[in-house]
Design a protein around this motif. Sequence first.
Motif, PDB file in Angstrom:
ATOM      1  N   CYS A  98      43.789  34.695  25.546  1.00  0.00           N
ATOM      2  CA  CYS A  98      42.936  33.571  25.954  1.00  0.00           C
ATOM      3  C   CYS A  98      43.426  32.945  27.255  1.00  0.00           C
ATOM      4  O   CYS A  98      42.627  32.608  28.133  1.00  0.00           O
ATOM      5  CB  CYS A  98      42.887  32.519  24.857  1.00  0.00           C
ATOM      6  N   VAL A  99      44.736  32.779  27.388  1.00  0.00           N
ATOM      7  CA  VAL A  99      45.292  32.202  28.622  1.00  0.00           C
ATOM      8  C   VAL A  99      45.022  33.109  29.809  1.00  0.00           C
ATOM      9  O   VAL A  99      44.612  32.642  30.881  1.00  0.00           O
ATOM     10  CB  VAL A  99      46.808  31.928  28.447  1.00  0.00           C
ATOM     11  N   VAL A 100      45.221  34.413  29.633  1.00  0.00           N
ATOM     12  CA  VAL A 100      44.948  35.354  30.726  1.00  0.00           C
ATOM     13  C   VAL A 100      43.466  35.338  31.082  1.00  0.00           C
ATOM     14  O   VAL A 100      43.096  35.336  32.260  1.00  0.00           O
ATOM     15  CB  VAL A 100      45.412  36.779  30.330  1.00  0.00           C
ATOM     16  N   ASN A 101      42.610  35.281  30.084  1.00  0.00           N
ATOM     17  CA  ASN A 101      41.168  35.251  30.331  1.00  0.00           C
ATOM     18  C   ASN A 101      40.773  33.974  31.059  1.00  0.00           C
ATOM     19  O   ASN A 101      39.972  34.010  31.997  1.00  0.00           O
ATOM     20  CB  ASN A 101      40.416  35.386  29.010  1.00  0.00           C
ATOM     21  N   LEU A 102      41.304  32.848  30.645  1.00  0.00           N
ATOM     22  CA  LEU A 102      40.954  31.578  31.286  1.00  0.00           C
ATOM     23  C   LEU A 102      41.470  31.514  32.717  1.00  0.00           C
ATOM     24  O   LEU A 102      40.784  31.011  33.607  1.00  0.00           O
ATOM     25  CB  LEU A 102      41.490  30.409  30.476  1.00  0.00           C
ATOM     26  N   THR A 103      42.674  32.004  32.957  1.00  0.00           N
ATOM     27  CA  THR A 103      43.207  31.953  34.323  1.00  0.00           C
ATOM     28  C   THR A 103      42.475  32.946  35.228  1.00  0.00           C
ATOM     29  O   THR A 103      42.283  32.655  36.417  1.00  0.00           O
ATOM     30  CB  THR A 103      44.722  32.239  34.345  1.00  0.00           C
ATOM     31  N   SER A 104      42.054  34.086  34.713  1.00  0.00           N
ATOM     32  CA  SER A 104      41.325  35.023  35.559  1.00  0.00           C
ATOM     33  C   SER A 104      39.916  34.516  35.845  1.00  0.00           C
ATOM     34  O   SER A 104      39.390  34.714  36.925  1.00  0.00           O
ATOM     35  CB  SER A 104      41.260  36.408  34.912  1.00  0.00           C
ATOM     36  N   ASN A 105      39.287  33.834  34.902  1.00  0.00           N
ATOM     37  CA  ASN A 105      37.966  33.260  35.137  1.00  0.00           C
ATOM     38  C   ASN A 105      38.060  32.079  36.092  1.00  0.00           C
ATOM     39  O   ASN A 105      37.160  31.853  36.903  1.00  0.00           O
ATOM     40  CB  ASN A 105      37.336  32.797  33.815  1.00  0.00           C
ATOM     41  N   ARG A 106      39.118  31.330  36.018  1.00  0.00           N
ATOM     42  CA  ARG A 106      39.282  30.161  36.890  1.00  0.00           C
ATOM     43  C   ARG A 106      39.469  30.608  38.348  1.00  0.00           C
ATOM     44  O   ARG A 106      38.990  29.959  39.262  1.00  0.00           O
ATOM     45  CB  ARG A 106      40.488  29.347  36.423  1.00  0.00           C
ATOM     46  N   ASN A 107      40.188  31.701  38.549  1.00  0.00           N
ATOM     47  CA  ASN A 107      40.432  32.189  39.908  1.00  0.00           C
ATOM     48  C   ASN A 107      39.181  32.829  40.504  1.00  0.00           C
ATOM     49  O   ASN A 107      39.083  32.950  41.728  1.00  0.00           O
ATOM     50  CB  ASN A 107      41.581  33.208  39.904  1.00  0.00           C
TER      51      ASN A 107
END
Length: 111
Positions: A98-107
Amino acid sequence: CFQYTYTAFSSRPSISRHSSLATNPPLGCSKPKDYLVLAIIACFCPVWPVNIVAFVYSVMSRNSLEQGNIDGARRLGQVAKLLSTVSVMGGVVIIVACVVNLTSNRNSYPE
């Protein structure tokens, strides 16, 4: 946990386990763990069906030990440990994903 006993039909000793119906563990055997703390910690992980079952097995292990069933308490405690460990590891995998998904979507969003 083993003791030498003599059977009625043989003069040779045989190795057998102590009775599981003793309220206290025999000398030389440690009290089996129920892994209740690990099961409670696992309940905070996002793998709810598995960690609830681990908690139930942990409580069943504690109840078996109170009733004097040492072998049953040991077996149920091992299942509780396995399920709690799977729950914690699965929870870590889900949280990291979830953290990886959220940080990749944010970027990917322009600012």
